[in-house]
Design an enzyme around this catalytic site. Structure first.
Site, short mmCIF file in Angstrom:
data_model
loop_
_atom_site.label_atom_id
_atom_site.label_comp_id
_atom_site.label_asym_id
_atom_site.label_seq_id
_atom_site.Cartn_x
_atom_site.Cartn_y
_atom_site.Cartn_z
N ASP A 87 0.81 -1.22 0.00
CA ASP A 87 0.00 0.00 0.00
C ASP A 87 0.84 1.26 0.00
O ASP A 87 0.42 2.30 -0.52
CB ASP A 87 -0.96 0.03 1.20
CG ASP A 87 -0.22 0.22 2.51
OD1 ASP A 87 0.49 -0.71 2.93
OD2 ASP A 87 -0.33 1.31 3.10
N ASP A 90 6.28 0.32 2.77
CA ASP A 90 6.81 -0.88 3.44
C ASP A 90 6.44 -2.12 2.63
O ASP A 90 5.98 -2.02 1.49
CB ASP A 90 6.30 -0.96 4.88
CG ASP A 90 4.78 -0.94 4.96
OD1 ASP A 90 4.12 -1.33 3.98
OD2 ASP A 90 4.25 -0.52 6.01
N TYR A 238 -3.71 0.37 10.27
CA TYR A 238 -4.96 0.60 9.56
C TYR A 238 -6.14 0.15 10.41
O TYR A 238 -6.93 -0.70 10.00
CB TYR A 238 -4.94 -0.08 8.19
CG TYR A 238 -3.99 0.58 7.24
CD1 TYR A 238 -4.29 1.80 6.65
CD2 TYR A 238 -2.75 0.00 6.94
CE1 TYR A 238 -3.40 2.43 5.80
CE2 TYR A 238 -1.85 0.63 6.08
CZ TYR A 238 -2.19 1.84 5.52
OH TYR A 238 -1.31 2.47 4.67
N GLU A 478 5.86 9.82 2.51
CA GLU A 478 5.51 8.46 2.06
C GLU A 478 4.40 8.49 1.03
O GLU A 478 3.37 9.13 1.24
CB GLU A 478 5.09 7.61 3.26
CG GLU A 478 4.94 6.13 2.92
CD GLU A 478 4.79 5.25 4.17
OE1 GLU A 478 4.97 4.02 4.04
OE2 GLU A 478 4.53 5.78 5.27
#
Length: 501
Positions: A87, A90, A238, A478
């Site tokens: 996503d 990472d 999340y 990010e």
């Protein structure tokens, strides 16, 4: 840190324009040259997804600094979970944001794919890559595999996807550990993806919608948040902070759109209020889907003329009005440079998702020849498009720093993004393994990333319109799939509007 120079003066003028009432901001329309090459940005926004791929890469792979990875994913649970997307920066595969990204990417294609021309095939391939994975993740009835990888252990390393040796633990929701939020979002993604392939690959589309129905039934029957049973593994990364009601309404909305079945229409009518249809929240993203559901359902009234859905026009209006500057109902904060600002952590996701909703709702309103009344101020589709365009222009470089927040677009863009594969040398450049702790040298380095992750949109500047471009600053540096997915549709619309497609 870059000096503001003359961009600061420009930003003040733009900020002032954003606060003008009525249609002042929209009066410029699409006259004159485009501020940016939206077609180039569209191409790059889709290319980004190839750099996020996990699994066995296809011969058509264009991002050459990536290689195969995660080829044993799912094996510990005796299930095939190879593929899908990372996503963000990472190596974990988080199913909740991945499914939302696919819903939004599919929606981008459904609404604006007809304008994409040569990029349509690439966009479809990006949707299929995610949809194929979601089919694998839902292969077993009453089960959705929602995560691959131990997030805590993954985050304790800085390594390439091709090298990762951290546990690829598999997490799932089922009747004993329910997850209506992640399951209903997965159903929404499958249903939205089915619309992308309805004409080009009807057999695949049928498979997707059949699976969406089954997964939604599971989500609705076994109610609960996946953050409850899986809290140690999915939080704080999340967590489903908004609960699961919004996803049930969102999932039903997409299944109704994909199937036209009265079953889902009835579900929305019976359960809508209970599931929060009229909640006054105005943040749309991977966690909270209320605003998106209102816009999807409002199409039934505005375009399909389903009178029973008239209240959703009002629900959608209230969300839209909260974002229109200068009206009595404006609840949205903007930076001095004119950027919509919700949260300091990955704010650009709200910029792209809100811009997409503005453009999509403008499309529905224009079709129905309707407007929005915001506290007595009439707001036209034209104005909604202008607000969205301003946000996209800011993202692409029309901002106080003169910085494009899309990597590889424009002369000045983030060079040190918080992304493992981009920040470490590629396998071609460095064939030997880079182990867990070795990679931290790259994380802490001030050097530019060796692999330019073209199309990646980062979290963006802070409330003061400043962006330090530091790899350690994950809140601002990010990229993420759920930032890019709605931007694809917005860029397609803008590129077409300015005759670039």
């Amino acid at each position: 840190m870059a000096r503001l120079r003359s961009f600061f003066v420009v930003s003040l003028l733009l900020a002032a324009a954003l606060k003008l009432p009525g249609d002042a901001i929209a009066s410029r329309g699409h006259h004159g040259p485009a501020a940016h090459d939206y077609r180039e940005a569209l191409t790059k926004s889709i290319l980004f997804f190839e750099g996020q791929r996990s699994g066995k890469l296809p011969p058509s792979q264009r991002v050459s600094w990536r290689r195969d990875s995660g080829l044993a994913d799912g094996s510990s649970a005796k299930v095939d979970l190879v593929g899908g997307y990372h996503d963000a920066g990472d190596n974990v595969k988080f199913g909740f944001p991945m499914a939302f990204s696919m819903t939004m990417l599919a929606w981008s294609v459904v609404e604006f794919g007809g304008l994409m021309k040569g990029e349509l095939q690439h966009a479809r391939e990006a949707v299929r890559w995610g949809a194929d994975y979601l089919l694998k993740a839902t292969a077993h009835p009453d089960t959705v595999y929602v995560q691959v990888g131990d997030a805590a252990k993954d985050h304790a390393c800085w390594e390439r996807p091709e090298d990762m040796d951290t546990p690829r633990t598999v997490y799932k929701v089922d009747p004993s550990t329910p997850g209506s939020d992640v399951a209903a979002e997965t159903a929404a993604a499958l249903a939205a993806a089915s619309l992308v392939f309805r004409k080009s690959d009807p057999a695949y589309a049928s498979r997707l919608v059949a699976r969406a129905k089954r997964v939604f039934e599971f989500a609705d029957k076994h109610r609960g948040s996946y953050s409850s049973g899986l809290a140690p593994y999915v939080c704080p990364y999340y967590c489903s902070y908004s609960g699961y009601q919004d996803e049930l309404l969102w999932g039903a909305a997409w299944l109704h759109r994909a199937t036209k079945s009265p079953t889902y229409l009835s579900y929305i009518q019976v359960n809508g209020q209970l599931l929060g249809a009229d909640e006054q929240d105005n943040t749309f993203g991977w966690d909270n889907k209320h605003a998106g559901a209102r816009i999807v359902i409002s199409k039934s009234f505005l375009v399909q003329r389903l009178g029973s859905m008239h209240e959703y026009k009002g629900h959608a209006d209230s969300f839209i009005c909260s974002m229109v500057p200068g009206t009595p109902t404006d609840q949205t904060q903007y930076t001095r440079g004119g950027l919509l600002f919700k949260l300091s952590d990955s704010n650009m996701q709200y910029v792209t998702s809100s811009s997409f909703l503005l453009l999509t709702y403008a499309k529905y309103l224009a079709f129905a020849k309707q407007t929005v009344s915001c506290g007595g101020t009439t707001v036209t589709p034209h104005r909604l498009r202008a607000i969205a365009r301003r946000q996209v222009d800011y993202l692409l470089g029309s901002n106080p720093m003169g910085m494009s927040y899309m990597v590889g677009y424009g002369a000045k863009y983030p060079r040190r993004i918080h992304h493992r594969a981009s920040s470490l040398p590629s396998v071609a450049a460095h064939p030997s393994r880079i182990r867990c702790s070795q990679g931290f040298t790259a994380l802490y380095s001030g050097a530019a990333n060796p692999n330019v992750h073209v199309g990646a949109v980062v979290g963006g500047p802070n409330l003061q319109d400043q962006f330090p471009d530091q790899r350690m600053d994950h809140e601002h540096s990010e990229p993420a799939t759920y930032i890019n997915a709605p931007l694809v549709g917005a860029l397609a619309y803008l590129a077409h509007s300015y005759g670039q497609l």
